[in-house]
Design a protein around this motif. Structure first.
Motif, short mmCIF file in Angstrom:
data_model
loop_
_atom_site.label_atom_id
_atom_site.label_comp_id
_atom_site.label_asym_id
_atom_site.label_seq_id
_atom_site.Cartn_x
_atom_site.Cartn_y
_atom_site.Cartn_z
N ASN A 134 34.57 74.63 35.51
CA ASN A 134 35.80 75.31 35.93
C ASN A 134 36.79 74.32 36.55
O ASN A 134 37.14 74.40 37.74
N ILE A 135 37.24 73.40 35.72
CA ILE A 135 38.26 72.42 36.13
C ILE A 135 39.54 72.77 35.38
O ILE A 135 39.82 72.23 34.30
N PRO A 136 40.34 73.67 35.91
CA PRO A 136 41.47 74.23 35.15
C PRO A 136 42.65 73.26 34.99
O PRO A 136 43.52 73.51 34.15
N ASN A 137 42.70 72.19 35.78
CA ASN A 137 43.84 71.26 35.68
C ASN A 137 43.58 70.14 34.67
O ASN A 137 44.37 69.20 34.59
N PHE A 138 42.52 70.26 33.89
CA PHE A 138 42.24 69.28 32.83
C PHE A 138 42.61 69.88 31.48
O PHE A 138 42.36 71.06 31.20
N SER A 139 43.21 69.05 30.63
CA SER A 139 43.47 69.46 29.25
C SER A 139 43.41 68.23 28.35
O SER A 139 43.43 67.08 28.83
N MET A 140 43.33 68.46 27.05
CA MET A 140 43.20 67.38 26.09
C MET A 140 44.25 67.53 24.99
O MET A 140 44.43 68.63 24.44
N LEU A 141 44.93 66.45 24.69
CA LEU A 141 45.84 66.40 23.55
C LEU A 141 45.02 65.87 22.38
O LEU A 141 44.64 64.70 22.35
N VAL A 142 44.73 66.74 21.43
CA VAL A 142 43.74 66.44 20.39
C VAL A 142 44.40 65.98 19.10
O VAL A 142 45.32 66.62 18.59
N SER A 143 43.89 64.86 18.57
CA SER A 143 44.32 64.38 17.25
C SER A 143 43.11 63.82 16.52
O SER A 143 43.06 62.64 16.19
N HIS A 144 42.14 64.68 16.25
CA HIS A 144 40.95 64.24 15.53
C HIS A 144 41.13 64.44 14.04
O HIS A 144 41.66 65.47 13.60
N VAL A 145 40.68 63.46 13.28
CA VAL A 145 40.79 63.53 11.82
C VAL A 145 39.41 63.32 11.19
O VAL A 145 38.51 62.74 11.79
N ARG A 146 39.28 63.82 9.94
CA ARG A 146 38.00 63.81 9.24
C ARG A 146 38.11 62.98 7.96
O ARG A 146 39.10 63.07 7.23
N VAL A 147 37.08 62.19 7.69
CA VAL A 147 37.12 61.24 6.58
C VAL A 147 37.05 61.88 5.20
O VAL A 147 37.84 61.54 4.31
N PRO A 148 36.10 62.80 4.91
CA PRO A 148 35.98 63.31 3.54
C PRO A 148 37.27 63.90 2.96
O PRO A 148 37.60 63.61 1.80
N PRO A 149 38.05 64.71 3.72
CA PRO A 149 39.31 65.19 3.14
C PRO A 149 40.29 64.07 2.83
O PRO A 149 41.09 64.18 1.89
#
Length: 377
Positions: free
Chosen positions: A158-173
């Motif tokens: 319950n750490i509400p002041n944390f967030s992540m800007l996500v830019s994950h990519v996948r190799v097979p596509p």
């Protein structure tokens, strides 16, 4: 270190090279889809030691390099906010956005911090409950599990002041997109061993069958890469197309089941833009609805982003394997690691950075008429 030294043995390398030279009879184009493999190939001169008939094409295997410009600009906008502590790995700080980078934001007073693990960013959030802490989560399948675990722990603790800007990519596509291009020259792939150590190899047989291309799962040390090339050219010369795992010591067929279960819980597959390439369907991850509260894009609602790529930079062509880095007029002149025009000159896995670091400005003949190459061992 002895274990690593075994994969740098020059005598074994010579035997593999002799086999490759004895096997190849016609031109072949092989793409490695891993920036670590690209650096190893250039550092050790592997592309100049193998037969000239075999061309190594450097694919979009650098996660920093393919992070879309729009997301970089969103990161810059979030990092500039006074209530935000923006945490990132160090190689993202010099990646150019449309008009500036994270170093510039930091110099102008933004609280931008280099961390060595996403869990470091979570600790920063616990220590600063009155600030919003954002971690820039990028990468291929390899770095996705620790990022997923961090979001999972943020929810559990319950750490509400944390967030992540996500830019994950996948190799097979990405491989499918490359092979579907009408200008594709690639005839075989070296698949990234560390990606398969997480995800396994189940997504590759379909690609082998659909496009009739050999895919060989390969490691990162010189002998790993030479063995991968050797197995690949044997398939090409024989006219066969199969999935071949040459990295069984670290990449079992099933990958890491626990990591995959975590990824299925925290993330969901989405279309993702690749810098210099465009949108590839189903090629990325974003936080699933269950964890949407920790999504920085959702939390900060950054909009009105006007992206503007450098007109001098040809990194998109480098990422797609259309040109080698030194074929760009800006390479090593107006574009250097200190003043990069594109992400491929910044990242430790970028092809342009590899060519610059190892002085691969061009293939320069020596007085004896042979090409100048680095050494293995």
């Amino acid at each position: 270190m002895k274990y690593i030294d075994e994969f740098n043995d020059p005598e074994l390398a010579k035997r593999l090279l002799d086999d490759i030279h004895a096997t190849v009879t016609r031109p072949w184009a092989i793409m490695e889809v891993c920036g670590g493999q690209t650096h190893s190939i250039i550092r050790h001169g592997i592309d100049q030691l193998i037969p000239e008939l075999v061309e190594m094409i450097h694919g979009p295997g650098c996660p920093v390099c393919v992070t879309p410009l729009e997301l970089i600009d969103k990161a810059l906008a979030i990092a500039a906010r006074p209530e935000v502590i923006f945490c990132s790995f160090g190689d993202m700080l010099r990646v150019p956005g449309s008009h500036q980078d994270l170093f510039r934001i930091k110099s102008e007073g933004g609280d931008v911090r280099v961390v060595y693990s996403p869990l470091d960013a979570l600790r920063v959030a616990r220590d600063n409950p009155d600030r919003q802490v954002v971690f820039f989560g990028i990468g291929f399948e390899t770095t996705a599990p620790p990022n997923a675990m961090t979001v999972y722990q943020a929810a559990q603790l319950n750490i509400p002041n944390f967030s992540m800007l996500v830019s994950h990519v996948r190799v097979p596509p990405a491989i499918e997109a490359i092979m579907s291009s009408p200008t594709c020259r690639v005839q075989a792939f070296l698949a990234a061993g560390h990606v398969c150590s997480v995800m396994g190899t189940s997504e590759y047989p379909g690609l082998v069958e659909k496009f009739s291309v050999p895919i060989v799962v390969t490691g990162f040390e010189p002998l790993d890469i030479l063995e991968g090339i050797r197995r690949t050219v044997h398939q090409l010369e024989a006219g066969t197309a199969e999935l071949d795992n040459a990295y069984l010591r670290a990449a079992p067929a099933a990958g890491n089941p626990a990591a995959r279960r975590l990824l299925d819980d925290v993330f969901e597959i989405t279309d993702r833009g690749w810098r210099g390439i465009g949108v590839i369907p189903g090629s990325g991850w974003r936080l699933s609805p269950k964890y949407r509260a920790f999504d920085a894009e959702y939390r900060f609602q950054v909009s009105d982003i006007d992206t503007e790529e450098s007109t001098l930079c040809r990194s998109g062509e480098v990422l797609q394997g259309f040109i080698k880095p030194h074929q760009c007029a800006a390479f090593g002149t107006t574009c250097t690691p200190r003043n990069p025009l594109g992400a491929t000159m910044v990242s430790n896995e970028g092809a342009c950075a590899a060519y610059y670091l190892y002085r691969r400005l061009e293939s320069t003949p020596r007085p004896d008429g042979r090409r100048e190459v680095a050494s293995i061992g």
